[in-house]
Design an enzyme around this catalytic site. Structure first.
Site, PDB file in Angstrom:
ATOM      1  N   GLU A  88       0.860  -1.328  -0.089  1.00  0.00           N
ATOM      2  CA  GLU A  88       0.255   0.135  -0.051  1.00  0.00           C
ATOM      3  C   GLU A  88       0.625   0.907   0.590  1.00  0.00           C
ATOM      4  O   GLU A  88       0.940   2.248  -0.738  1.00  0.00           O
ATOM      5  CB  GLU A  88      -0.812   0.162   1.358  1.00  0.00           C
ATOM      6  CG  GLU A  88      -2.223   0.275   1.246  1.00  0.00           C
ATOM      7  CD  GLU A  88      -2.888   0.075   2.267  1.00  0.00           C
ATOM      8  OE1 GLU A  88      -3.740   0.651   2.827  1.00  0.00           O
ATOM      9  OE2 GLU A  88      -2.706  -1.235   2.731  1.00  0.00           O
ATOM     10  N   ASP A  89       1.598   0.819   0.841  1.00  0.00           N
ATOM     11  CA  ASP A  89       3.191   2.551   1.207  1.00  0.00           C
ATOM     12  C   ASP A  89       3.767   2.642   0.184  1.00  0.00           C
ATOM     13  O   ASP A  89       4.572   3.828   0.282  1.00  0.00           O
ATOM     14  CB  ASP A  89       2.968   2.485   2.680  1.00  0.00           C
ATOM     15  CG  ASP A  89       2.164   2.509   3.689  1.00  0.00           C
ATOM     16  OD1 ASP A  89       0.972   3.078   3.412  1.00  0.00           O
ATOM     17  OD2 ASP A  89       2.605   2.248   4.542  1.00  0.00           O
TER      18      ASP A  89
END
Ligand code: MN
Length: 717
Positions: A88-89
């Site tokens: 996600e990051d």
């Protein structure tokens, strides 16, 4: 697996990381190497990120992995915990993870990321959908949810830098979704920790006051506590029983809830002392119980045997409440070491106490079965699913027996119908009554502990929408709804077909003369799959028969106001597609008229119904002429009011007259004022048609005490 990164991890000197590495001693060296590589990968991927608190981001996945290690989970789970935020990051891809750490780790990380990624129009929708995703992910792999719970716990612990409103929102979501899941999985320790964390975030001031009060109270109460503890230990020892005895600490949140829910004061909640007795084996549990009951008197009705009949989440113990010194209530839980492990850690006990065979293995099987049953409900939409499963997540259970002596756990308040669906979907669909403890009982009867329940089925019986008002289990709710939806679509399709046919006839067209390509064109232009679907939409009131007819004939220029001059015949037995209005309760013989109500089909009123007067003059095009074509044997509800002189036994006479005329009484009420000269009786009775009703009324007029009889009109439309 051959491209493990070779650069040394940047944060390898962190003391937290060293502690973490030391805790991996239960794993094989090859696994430890993979975990180190996962840490290096995550540290590099998150290198540019900081937590809101200002700490390097890697501290978060490291803490989550630490919790996973505490459960003694496998290397894949630990790697996934370290990597849970990289998709996600950071720029990492699932493919990259699969190549580097194996497919299993990649799947776990992917499952975790999907739980986070969703965005929704409303908070409610987000709640429901999040929840559904959690359970589905859990059904595929239990490890995903354990890692997710650890993730949530660490986020709650490190939220002080966040805005207060955002903090409170996350805490509420945790109380509503994550904490109940932890409880359902038997992770009681985590459950209590999550609750206390959330309590402190939502009500920081109250939590602080309560914590202070608790600390002070502990000092005041320590003398009595020691006295009871000594009493219990001494008694068990003199009985020759080996046991460990602990005083039980109440969590802040549980004290808060007890004060709120049970309207108790702080000292009333705290004046109940809790103890836990842990012994070697099951027989000793019962011996210890006997010994304690001879030490202090037990409170009758408070004893519960969760050893013979475990809770759905696997919890086992004996519970009893004793009357201690000065009449102080003393709650005692008695259990074996294995039971204690499961009581604290639930399904995680399976990994945590691998060497002791009993802990959690059975529970894993049961949990798996429960999750499978959730997958069956997946067809429903998320809000409905949420509602269905929420019931299962707050189990306050009763235990009942099948005729073969099998024990079944049902939520408190569950009815015969819930039980029938728990046995089998077909049994539920065809249940008509039950025998509870060998006595005939209606479907809505609530089950009580120890009931012996036998379901009576009949091939003609089928689910009734009324059941939805009293059933308690998610399983029954979802099965009944599914059945009704399918049924309603079918009935609506038949109604729609008749409405369209009537419309065509009124336009002077015989339906069979319309070429088949016109029908096909109609289906295609509306985006439906079949003519059945078109019929259903008409029957449900989503499309107007007049519009569809014109489209079908390609004669859009016909006057839209032209009312049909044919009449639709109804039988009164169509089911849900045709409803008899509650305000006027038409019966065969009454002049009637119908209107299509969106989503609920054709609603029939009597011509003189006062509730529809306005709409008939304002929107005449919405009304369709209908007439009766009743089927034999069908009875219709109708309300009547009967004014009688207030004399003894008059109700009995009236009831007898109704029965004599061949009608059933469904409901009766009367104003119970004996001072009055006259009493008004209100009946709901069942009649076949208008003439039948007239015969019933004639029968009543012969009773001298009856002064007035009238059919009731009005009420809610
Ligand atoms: Mn995270």
């Amino acid at each position: 697996m051959d491209t493990l990164p070779s650069t040394p991890p940047p944060a390898v000197e962190e003391p937290a990381y060293r502690v973490f590495l030391d805790s991996l001693d239960y794993l094989a060296p090859v696994d430890r190497e993979r975990i180190k590589a996962a840490y290096a990968f995550a540290a590099k991927a998150h290198a540019a990120q900081k937590r809101m608190s200002g700490e390097p981001y890697i501290t978060h996945p490291l803490a989550v992995a630490g919790a996973v290690v505490e459960w003694r989970m496998d290397a894949d789970a630990i790697c996934a915990a370290l990597l849970h935020d990289v998709l996600e990051d950071t720029g990492a891809s699932k493919r990259e993870l699969a190549d580097t750490f194996g497919k299993e780790v990649a799947e776990l990380v992917d499952g975790l990321s999907k739980l986070d990624k969703m965005e929704f129009a409303s908070y409610q929708e987000a709640q429901a959908e999040n929840f559904r995703k959690m359970l589905m992910a859990m059904a595929r792999d239990l490890r995903v949810v354990l890692i997710k719970l650890a993730d949530r716990q660490h986020n709650l612990q490190t939220m002080s830098a966040m805005r207060a409103d955002k903090r409170a929102r996350i805490a509420r979501e945790t109380l509503e979704i994550y904490a109940p899941i932890a409880l359902r999985l038997g992770l009681n320790k985590l459950y209590r920790e999550l609750q206390d964390l959330c309590f402190r975030l939502i009500y920081p001031h109250r939590a602080e006051v309560l914590a202070k009060a608790l600390k002070a109270a502990r000092g005041n109460r320590s003398e009595l506590l020691t006295r009871i503890l000594d009493g219990i230990e001494g008694k068990l020892e003199s009985a020759g029983l080996r046991a460990e005895v602990f005083g039980r600490e109440k969590s802040l949140y549980s004290i808060f809830r007890k004060m709120k829910d049970k309207q108790l004061s702080f000292s009333q909640v705290l004046d109940i002392y809790g103890f836990r007795v842990v012994v070697d084996n099951v027989p000793t549990c019962y011996l210890a119980l006997g010994a304690l009951h001879s030490l202090y008197k037990p409170v009758p009705g408070k004893f519960k045997d969760y050893i013979a009949i475990p809770k759905a989440n696997g919890y086992q113990s004996l519970h009893t409440t004793l009357i201690g010194p000065y009449g102080t209530p003393v709650e005692v839980q008695i259990r074996t070491r294995e039971m204690h492990n499961v009581a604290q850690e639930g399904v995680a006990a399976h990994w945590l106490y691998k060497d002791s065979e009993e802990s959690g293995a059975d529970l894993q099987v049961k949990t798996h079965k429960w999750l499978q049953s959730l997958l069956e409900m997946q067809g429903s939409d998320s809000a409905e699913f949420f509602e269905n499963v929420k019931i299962d997540l707050f189990p306050d259970e009763v235990y009942v027996f099948t005729p073969k002596g099998k024990i079944m756990a049902m939520p408190r308040g569950a009815t015969v119908v819930d039980f029938a669906y728990a046995v089998h979907t077909d049994v539920g669909h065809h249940c008509s009554a039950a025998r509870i403890n060998h006595e005939l009982a209606p479907l809505r009867s609530e089950l009580k502990n120890g009931d012996l329940v036998e379901i009576i089925t009949s091939p003609q019986a089928s689910p009734n929408p009324v059941w939805l008002t009293y059933i308690k289990t998610g399983r029954a709710r979802s099965k009944i709804r599914h059945f009704l939806r399918t049924m309603q679509n079918e009935e609506s399709a038949r109604l729609g077909e008749r409405l369209l046919r009537q419309e065509l006839l009124s336009l002077g067209v015989v339906p069979i003369s319309i070429p088949s390509d016109a029908w096909e064109q109609l289906v295609k232009s509306g985006g439906q799959k079949s003519i059945e679907e078109v019929y259903t939409e008409i029957g449900l009131g989503k499309r107007l028969p007049s519009v569809v007819a014109r489209r079908l004939l390609a004669r859009e220029n016909l006057s839209p106001e032209k009312p049909g001059n044919m009449t639709l015949a109804i039988h009164g037995t169509e089911g849900m597609a045709i409803q008899l209005a509650k305000c006027c309760q038409p019966i065969p013989g009454d002049p009637i008229i119908g209107s299509i109500k969106k989503g609920s089909g054709l609603v029939i009123h009597t011509h003189d119904c006062p509730a529809i007067r306005k709409s008939r003059s304002a929107e005449p095009q919405k009304w369709i002429d209908v007439e009766w074509e009743p089927e034999d044997g069908k009875l219709f509800d109708i309300r009547i009011k009967v004014e009688v002189k207030n004399t003894r036994g008059v109700l009995g006479q009236v009831a007898a007259a109704i029965a004599e005329a061949g009608s059933n009484i469904e409901y009766v009420s009367m104003d119970a004022d004996p001072e009055r000269l006259f009493t008004l009786l209100r009946f709901t009775i069942q009649v076949a048609h208008r003439n039948h009703l007239a015969a019933v009324m004639r029968g009543m007029r012969h009773i001298p005490e009856v002064t007035r009889i009238a059919r009731e009109r009005g009420g809610e439309a």
